[in-house]
Design a protein around this motif. Structure first.
Motif, PDB file in Angstrom:
ATOM      1  N   LYS A  99      24.753 -50.476 -12.507  1.00 32.56           N
ATOM      2  CA  LYS A  99      23.451 -50.778 -11.893  1.00 32.56           C
ATOM      3  C   LYS A  99      22.543 -49.552 -11.927  1.00 32.56           C
ATOM      4  N   THR A 100      23.110 -48.388 -11.674  1.00 30.48           N
ATOM      5  CA  THR A 100      22.324 -47.154 -11.706  1.00 30.48           C
ATOM      6  C   THR A 100      21.784 -46.906 -13.109  1.00 30.48           C
ATOM      7  N   ASN A 101      22.630 -47.102 -14.129  1.00 31.34           N
ATOM      8  CA  ASN A 101      22.193 -46.910 -15.507  1.00 31.34           C
ATOM      9  C   ASN A 101      21.133 -47.926 -15.914  1.00 31.34           C
ATOM     10  N   GLU A 102      21.294 -49.175 -15.476  1.00 31.99           N
ATOM     11  CA  GLU A 102      20.300 -50.200 -15.799  1.00 31.99           C
ATOM     12  C   GLU A 102      18.965 -49.917 -15.120  1.00 31.99           C
ATOM     13  N   ALA A 103      19.026 -49.429 -13.882  1.00 29.70           N
ATOM     14  CA  ALA A 103      17.780 -49.096 -13.185  1.00 29.70           C
ATOM     15  C   ALA A 103      17.077 -47.932 -13.866  1.00 29.70           C
ATOM     16  N   ALA A 104      17.854 -46.947 -14.326  1.00 29.86           N
ATOM     17  CA  ALA A 104      17.261 -45.819 -15.028  1.00 29.86           C
ATOM     18  C   ALA A 104      16.683 -46.257 -16.371  1.00 29.86           C
ATOM     19  N   GLU A 105      17.371 -47.175 -17.039  1.00 29.32           N
ATOM     20  CA  GLU A 105      16.880 -47.683 -18.313  1.00 29.32           C
ATOM     21  C   GLU A 105      15.607 -48.499 -18.118  1.00 29.32           C
ATOM     22  N   ALA A 106      15.552 -49.275 -17.037  1.00 29.01           N
ATOM     23  CA  ALA A 106      14.359 -50.070 -16.759  1.00 29.01           C
ATOM     24  C   ALA A 106      13.165 -49.175 -16.456  1.00 29.01           C
ATOM     25  N   ALA A 107      13.435 -48.043 -15.830  1.00 30.60           N
ATOM     26  CA  ALA A 107      12.366 -47.096 -15.527  1.00 30.60           C
ATOM     27  C   ALA A 107      12.088 -46.187 -16.718  1.00 30.60           C
ATOM     28  N   ASP A 108      12.805 -46.424 -17.834  1.00 28.47           N
ATOM     29  CA  ASP A 108      12.659 -45.647 -19.067  1.00 28.47           C
ATOM     30  C   ASP A 108      12.930 -44.171 -18.834  1.00 28.47           C
ATOM     31  N   GLN A 109      13.996 -43.903 -18.094  1.00 34.00           N
ATOM     32  CA  GLN A 109      14.440 -42.539 -17.843  1.00 34.00           C
ATOM     33  C   GLN A 109      15.862 -42.427 -18.350  1.00 34.00           C
ATOM     34  N   PRO A 110      16.295 -41.201 -18.666  1.00 32.95           N
ATOM     35  CA  PRO A 110      17.706 -41.059 -19.035  1.00 32.95           C
ATOM     36  C   PRO A 110      18.579 -41.286 -17.815  1.00 32.95           C
ATOM     37  N   PRO A 111      19.698 -41.994 -17.962  1.00 29.97           N
ATOM     38  CA  PRO A 111      20.560 -42.277 -16.820  1.00 29.97           C
ATOM     39  C   PRO A 111      21.219 -41.009 -16.296  1.00 29.97           C
ATOM     40  N   PRO A 112      21.582 -40.993 -15.023  1.00 27.75           N
ATOM     41  CA  PRO A 112      22.222 -39.810 -14.471  1.00 27.75           C
ATOM     42  C   PRO A 112      23.576 -39.564 -15.098  1.00 27.75           C
ATOM     43  N   GLY A 113      23.910 -38.310 -15.291  1.00 27.05           N
ATOM     44  CA  GLY A 113      25.193 -37.959 -15.856  1.00 27.05           C
ATOM     45  C   GLY A 113      25.229 -38.020 -17.365  1.00 27.05           C
ATOM     46  N   GLY A 114      24.132 -38.405 -18.007  1.00 23.74           N
ATOM     47  CA  GLY A 114      24.075 -38.427 -19.463  1.00 23.74           C
ATOM     48  C   GLY A 114      24.979 -39.470 -20.089  1.00 23.74           C
ATOM     49  N   ALA A 115      25.153 -40.617 -19.433  1.00 26.30           N
ATOM     50  CA  ALA A 115      26.082 -41.631 -19.931  1.00 26.30           C
ATOM     51  C   ALA A 115      25.538 -42.338 -21.166  1.00 26.30           C
ATOM     52  N   ASP A 116      24.243 -42.425 -21.293  1.00 30.76           N
ATOM     53  CA  ASP A 116      23.639 -43.197 -22.361  1.00 30.76           C
ATOM     54  C   ASP A 116      22.951 -42.251 -23.331  1.00 30.76           C
ATOM     55  N   VAL A 117      23.325 -42.320 -24.605  1.00 33.03           N
ATOM     56  CA  VAL A 117      22.683 -41.498 -25.622  1.00 33.03           C
ATOM     57  C   VAL A 117      21.850 -42.422 -26.482  1.00 33.03           C
ATOM     58  N   ARG A 118      20.571 -42.143 -26.533  1.00 32.61           N
ATOM     59  CA  ARG A 118      19.661 -43.002 -27.294  1.00 32.61           C
ATOM     60  C   ARG A 118      19.272 -42.304 -28.596  1.00 32.61           C
ATOM     61  N   VAL A 119      19.242 -43.080 -29.678  1.00 27.73           N
ATOM     62  CA  VAL A 119      18.847 -42.540 -30.974  1.00 27.73           C
ATOM     63  C   VAL A 119      17.643 -43.344 -31.433  1.00 27.73           C
TER      64      VAL A 119
END
Length: 120
Positions: free
Chosen positions: A96-116
């Motif tokens: 949920k935290t990662n999805e909320a960060a993604e919805a806000a177009d921010q990198p998720p906490p802890g660097g879990a998601d790497v976007r290319v």
């Protein structure tokens, strides 16, 4: 006297020194995020705690009632199930935290998601 070029260099140097002397913003402790390793350890500890509590309750009941393996096995399995349930809840919280960060177009906490980006 000094050349205009020397004055410009001195001004640039003074600006850089003042920028380094400026107080840096200190992050509040609440702004720090968990790394992935910390989350993994949290889940492992939750699982082991569930097993240990179930084992302790089962062993205590077996010693009290004189039926050594029955409650030990039963409560150890219940502790395992409870630990897994808590692990799943923790994973959902992180998701949920990662999805909320993604919805806000921010990198998720802890660097879990790497976007290319395309073209990189």
């Amino acid at each position: 006297m000094t050349d205009p070029e020397d004055r410009a260099k001195l001004r640039d140097l003074e600006d850089r020194i003042n920028a380094l002397k400026a107080p840096k913003e200190v992050k509040a402790h609440t702004d720090e995020h968990y790394s992935q390793a910390q989350l993994a350890w949290r889940m492992v500890i939750e699982l082991v705690a569930g097993l240990a509590i179930g084992f302790g309750i089962g062993y205590g009941l077996d010693r009290l009632l004189g039926t050594l393996p029955i409650f030990l096995v039963l409560f150890t399995l219940l502790g395992l199930a409870a630990g897994i349930k808590v692990m799943i809840r923790s994973a959902q919280e992180v998701q949920k935290t990662n999805e909320a960060a993604e919805a806000a177009d921010q990198p998720p906490p802890g660097g879990a998601d790497v976007r290319v980006k395309d073209g990189d």
